[in-house]
Design an enzyme around this catalytic site. Structure first.
Site, PDB file in Angstrom:
ATOM      1  N   ASP A 130     113.056  28.082  29.483  1.00 15.33           N
ATOM      2  CA  ASP A 130     112.781  27.441  28.197  1.00 15.33           C
ATOM      3  C   ASP A 130     114.111  27.048  27.573  1.00 15.33           C
ATOM      4  O   ASP A 130     115.146  27.644  27.871  1.00 15.33           O
ATOM      5  CB  ASP A 130     112.035  28.417  27.275  1.00 15.33           C
ATOM      6  CG  ASP A 130     111.266  27.721  26.165  1.00 15.33           C
ATOM      7  OD1 ASP A 130     111.737  26.677  25.666  1.00 15.33           O
ATOM      8  OD2 ASP A 130     110.202  28.215  25.794  1.00 15.33           O
TER       9      ASP A 130
ATOM     10  N   ASP B 116     115.863  23.086  30.942  1.00 16.26           N
ATOM     11  CA  ASP B 116     114.730  22.181  30.948  1.00 16.26           C
ATOM     12  C   ASP B 116     113.757  22.601  32.050  1.00 16.26           C
ATOM     13  O   ASP B 116     114.089  22.539  33.237  1.00 16.26           O
ATOM     14  CB  ASP B 116     115.229  20.761  31.196  1.00 16.26           C
ATOM     15  CG  ASP B 116     114.131  19.719  31.179  1.00 16.26           C
ATOM     16  OD1 ASP B 116     112.934  20.078  31.082  1.00 16.26           O
ATOM     17  OD2 ASP B 116     114.471  18.523  31.279  1.00 16.26           O
TER      18      ASP B 116
ATOM     19  N   ASP C   6     102.895  25.884  30.109  1.00 16.78           N
ATOM     20  CA  ASP C   6     102.302  25.531  28.818  1.00 16.78           C
ATOM     21  C   ASP C   6     103.295  24.661  28.050  1.00 16.78           C
ATOM     22  O   ASP C   6     103.566  24.882  26.889  1.00 16.78           O
ATOM     23  CB  ASP C   6     101.955  26.802  28.042  1.00 16.78           C
ATOM     24  CG  ASP C   6     101.076  26.531  26.834  1.00 16.78           C
ATOM     25  OD1 ASP C   6     100.364  25.517  26.837  1.00 16.78           O
ATOM     26  OD2 ASP C   6     101.113  27.333  25.885  1.00 16.78           O
TER      27      ASP C   6
ATOM     28  N   LYS D   7      98.495  18.681  27.371  1.00 17.95           N
ATOM     29  CA  LYS D   7      98.285  18.513  25.928  1.00 17.95           C
ATOM     30  C   LYS D   7      98.168  17.026  25.586  1.00 17.95           C
ATOM     31  O   LYS D   7      98.812  16.191  26.213  1.00 17.95           O
ATOM     32  CB  LYS D   7      99.442  19.152  25.165  1.00 17.95           C
ATOM     33  CG  LYS D   7      99.570  20.650  25.455  1.00 17.95           C
ATOM     34  CD  LYS D   7     100.767  21.239  24.767  1.00 17.95           C
ATOM     35  CE  LYS D   7     101.012  22.657  25.169  1.00 17.95           C
ATOM     36  NZ  LYS D   7     100.045  23.607  24.766  1.00 17.95           N
TER      37      LYS D   7
END
Length: 148
Positions: A17, A37, A53, A82
């Site tokens: 992260d 990344d 996620d 998403k």
């Protein structure tokens, strides 16, 4: 995801992260944190699970799937796609599923009731990875070796 994996799976987690995890997780013996990344991360050898996620456009998630499935970097993947707006783009979901399937993976999409703007992809390979090992953005999990 890191905390859930540690609690329920008792495994080793590599979390990739740009932002640090909670301080308790950063100090946990079973967590290796990599600042960077997640789209550019690749494990050194195939893993058992990859859990993603990431907050990204569906096209970027499709690119991620193409890289991971194409290189057979994970046996099983749980990937959240998403969407902006009030509902998912089922065309984008179909593209992501097709990418996984084109690389020989079984793939299914699930739209959970409480996630209006997200669809979860469940992806599984028939092949067993060479090195038993998954991905909050991103987690790589190593399962403990059994004595039997």
């Amino acid at each position: 995801w890191t905390q859930a994996l540690l609690l329920h799976c008792q495994c080793q987690v590599v979390a990739v992260d740009r932002s640090p995890l909670d301080s308790g997780l950063m100090q946990h013996n079973n967590v290796q944190f990599i600042s960077g990344d997640a789209f550019n991360y690749r494990p050194s050898s195939p893993v058992d699970w990859m859990v993603s996620d990431l907050i990204a456009y569906p096209e970027r998630v499709a690119e991620l799937l193409d890289a991971w499935c194409g290189q057979r970097l994970a046996h099983t993947m749980v990937v959240t796609v998403k969407f902006q707006g009030d509902s998912p783009s089922w065309k984008d979901v179909e593209v992501a599923l097709h990418i996984a399937q084109s690389h020989g993976y079984w793939a299914r999409a699930k739209h959970f009731f409480n996630n209006k703007n997200e669809v979860t992809l469940l992806i599984k390979s028939d092949a067993t990875p060479r090195n038993p090992v998954a991905i909050k953005s991103f987690y790589e999990v190593s399962w403990p070796k059994s004595d039997s």
